[in-house]
Design an enzyme around this catalytic site. Structure first.
Site, short mmCIF file in Angstrom:
data_model
loop_
_atom_site.label_atom_id
_atom_site.label_comp_id
_atom_site.label_asym_id
_atom_site.label_seq_id
_atom_site.Cartn_x
_atom_site.Cartn_y
_atom_site.Cartn_z
N HIS A 57 6.68 -16.00 -16.40
CA HIS A 57 8.20 -16.03 -16.71
C HIS A 57 8.54 -15.96 -18.07
O HIS A 57 9.87 -16.10 -18.16
CB HIS A 57 8.80 -17.04 -15.79
CG HIS A 57 8.76 -16.98 -14.37
ND1 HIS A 57 9.80 -16.48 -13.62
CD2 HIS A 57 7.50 -17.25 -13.46
CE1 HIS A 57 9.38 -16.30 -12.38
NE2 HIS A 57 8.14 -16.75 -12.01
N THR A 58 8.08 -15.73 -18.85
CA THR A 58 8.07 -15.62 -20.35
C THR A 58 8.64 -14.28 -20.58
O THR A 58 9.55 -13.90 -21.68
CB THR A 58 7.28 -16.01 -21.22
OG1 THR A 58 5.78 -15.38 -20.90
CG2 THR A 58 6.80 -17.54 -21.23
N ALA A 146 -1.75 -9.42 -4.30
CA ALA A 146 -2.32 -10.56 -4.61
C ALA A 146 -1.92 -10.94 -6.03
O ALA A 146 -2.43 -11.98 -6.61
CB ALA A 146 -3.73 -10.45 -4.32
N ASP A 195 2.30 -5.34 -16.87
CA ASP A 195 1.24 -4.90 -16.17
C ASP A 195 0.48 -3.64 -16.60
O ASP A 195 -0.51 -3.48 -16.66
CB ASP A 195 1.63 -4.59 -14.55
CG ASP A 195 2.25 -5.82 -13.99
OD1 ASP A 195 1.85 -7.08 -14.65
OD2 ASP A 195 3.20 -5.57 -13.13
N TYR A 247 12.95 -16.06 -7.40
CA TYR A 247 12.55 -15.38 -8.82
C TYR A 247 14.22 -15.11 -9.34
O TYR A 247 14.36 -15.27 -10.68
CB TYR A 247 11.96 -13.92 -8.41
CG TYR A 247 12.05 -13.10 -9.60
CD1 TYR A 247 11.19 -13.29 -10.52
CD2 TYR A 247 12.68 -12.06 -9.68
CE1 TYR A 247 10.90 -12.60 -11.86
CE2 TYR A 247 12.87 -11.22 -11.01
CZ TYR A 247 11.93 -11.25 -11.80
OH TYR A 247 11.87 -10.48 -13.03
P1 ADP Z 1 0.93 -5.69 -6.70
O1 ADP Z 1 1.12 -4.69 -7.58
O2 ADP Z 1 1.02 -7.19 -7.10
O3 ADP Z 1 -0.53 -5.80 -6.09
P2 ADP Z 1 2.99 -4.33 -5.29
O4 ADP Z 1 4.01 -4.76 -4.38
O5 ADP Z 1 3.62 -4.28 -6.64
O6 ADP Z 1 1.95 -5.71 -5.49
O7 ADP Z 1 2.31 -3.04 -5.03
C1 ADP Z 1 1.56 -3.09 -3.76
C2 ADP Z 1 1.73 -1.65 -3.21
O8 ADP Z 1 1.11 -0.58 -3.76
C3 ADP Z 1 1.30 -1.73 -1.59
O9 ADP Z 1 2.42 -1.84 -0.96
C4 ADP Z 1 1.05 -0.03 -1.82
O10 ADP Z 1 2.58 0.57 -1.62
C5 ADP Z 1 0.67 0.30 -3.32
N1 ADP Z 1 -0.72 0.26 -3.03
C6 ADP Z 1 -1.68 -0.65 -3.80
N2 ADP Z 1 -2.78 0.08 -3.67
C7 ADP Z 1 -2.72 1.06 -3.01
C8 ADP Z 1 -3.74 1.89 -2.29
N3 ADP Z 1 -5.18 1.62 -2.63
N4 ADP Z 1 -3.50 2.83 -1.48
C9 ADP Z 1 -2.09 3.06 -1.35
N5 ADP Z 1 -1.21 2.56 -1.90
C10 ADP Z 1 -1.44 1.22 -2.62
MG MG Z 2 2.91 -4.43 -8.59
#
Ligand code: ADP
Ligand code: MG
Length: 405
Positions: A57-58, A146, A195, A247
């Site tokens: 959160h920084t 995750a 990220d 958040y």
């Molecule tokens: P995080 O980036 O923390 O994993 P996000 O909600 O930002 O979570 O991103 C997750 C989203 O990215 C998923 O809901 C999907 O839309 C997309 N995504 C991630 N991996 C895949 C994949 N292997 N194939 C298709 N979409 C993906």
């Molecule tokens: Mg994401």
């Protein structure tokens, strides 16, 4: 909304089957592309997910973060076409091929997972990069939701692919902003550059020290293997319904704190100013401010420790970060606290929740030889508490985005 350590944990997790896809080499990804689209791809690009080692959160307080790219990545195979059609396929969760006319693309017309790759294409086209039609196959080993930034891994792999294929000539730090714009303007997640910076700028055995005010970054040695250590990720698979509201409330508290203290951002408050701040702020806002101010200092201390004594010296900083998030920022939850406490009680040098909070993952810095002990202890503790079984896996600091075929 989603992701970065500063963002809420998404409300829905991918099905369990999608959590552990096969590890495919570049030639296998190309073969899957050929199966789907009938021809070989022009190339294959890979970009990793990330873990935030410390600095939570920084970023929206214009402070410091220290993520590293992990050895789980999104690979994209791409072949340019002669028309304006894009066909996209992911190996994830039984998707069908999505077909889109790029000339009809607008920033609010993209939905679902294709918003990530198409968002990047949209941003690049906005910047004047001549991208016509293409076929794209995605295979990612980054678990979604995750807190490991599966979304940025996709964005960075796709940005790298078109940067190369279309001779766009963008530097890695420019591709960072392309990914961020896709996430902000197309997906609609108000995330910072953490990220994408980790995914694009990392090298193996290093973390990326990022100043979120200046956007300057520097690689910091994080050779866990040489120190006989590893980082274990415990995905609690928990996502609390109040994550999004929590958040926003934390951001609002930080903005209020900065306003009352008369600074542009909490980055400008020093630890030595905290005693005075306590008299100016209500008790809750003061605790929020104290987390940010001490967390910024812990990032700086971690960078100094890594440059000096090495990774074995950062454990206490990680654990102090967790206590600050639990007690002052109040973004932990029972599952995260249990993961941290159990790891610490079973030989971890340090442990903390990572990501936006209210669920998601914890990380533990442990001796490599103690992996089984920590793993088993956490699994047992979760079972005894009646919590959903966590996903537990080791990660190591990996190479950032690159062409692999
Ligand atoms: P995080 O980036 O923390 O994993 P996000 O909600 O930002 O979570 O991103 C997750 C989203 O990215 C998923 O809901 C999907 O839309 C997309 N995504 C991630 N991996 C895949 C994949 N292997 N194939 C298709 N979409 C993906
Ligand atoms: Mg994401």
């Amino acid at each position: 909304m989603t992701d970065s350590p500063i963002s809420p944990v998404p409300a829905v997790h991918a099905p369990a089957a999608a959590q552990d896809p096969d590890v495919l080499g570049p030639a296998e990804v190309a073969a899957r592309f050929a199966d789907a689209f009938g021809q070989a791809p022009d190339g294959v690009w890979s970009a990793p997910g990330r873990v935030n080692l410390i600095g939570e959160h920084t970023d929206y307080n214009e402070g410091f973060v220290l993520p590293f790219a992990i050895d789980r990545s999104a690979a994209v195979a791409v072949r340019l076409r002669d028309d304006s059609t894009a066909r996209l396929l992911s190996s994830y969760g039984g998707q069908a091929v999505a077909k889109v006319d790029l000339d009809g693309l607008s920033h609010d017309s993209m939905a679902g997972w294709t918003a990530y790759p198409l968002g990047v294409v949209w941003v690049l086209r906005q910047m004047g990069v001549a991208i016509g039609g293409f076929d794209l196959f995605l295979h990612s080993t980054v678990p979604t939701g995750a807190g490991l930034s599966s979304s940025a891994a996709i964005e960075c792999a796709v940005a790298s692919a078109f940067n190369d294929l279309c001779d766009a000539g963008l530097a890695a730090n420019e591709l960072v902003l392309v990914g961020q714009r896709a996430e902000n303007e197309v997906v609609g997640a108000p995330t910072g550059i953490l990220d994408q910076s980790a995914s694009l700028l990392s090298t193996a055995g290093h973390a990326v020290f990022l100043d979120c005010r200046t956007q300057e970054s520097r690689l910091v040695p994080l050779d866990l293997a040489a120190a006989g250590l590893l980082v274990l990720v415990v995905d609690t698979k928990v996502s609390h319904a109040h994550a999004t509201g929590g958040y926003a409330a934390r951001r609002a508290s930080c903005e209020l704190g900065a306003e009352v203290l008369g600074v542009p951002a909490l980055r400008d408050v020093a630890a030595a100013d905290l005693a005075e701040a306590a008299g100016l702020l209500d008790p809750e806002t003061f605790r929020r401010v104290r987390h940010i101010v001490t967390e910024d200092q812990r990032v700086l201390d971690t960078v100094a420790a890594l440059a000096g004594a090495g990774p074995a010296a950062i454990g206490a900083l990680l654990t102090a970060s967790h206590a600050s998030m639990r007690d002052d920022f109040e973004i932990s939850c029972p599952e995260l606290d249990l993961a941290v406490d159990t790891a610490l009680a079973n030989g971890a040098l340090g442990a903390r929740m990572t990501g936006g909070g209210f669920g998601g993952s914890a990380i533990a810095l442990i001796p490599a030889a103690g992996e089984a002990v920590v793993r088993n202890a956490v699994v047992q503790a979760f079972a005894a508490a009646g919590f959903t079984a966590p996903d537990i896996f080791a990660v190591s600091p990996a190479q950032g985005a690159r062409r692999v075929l």
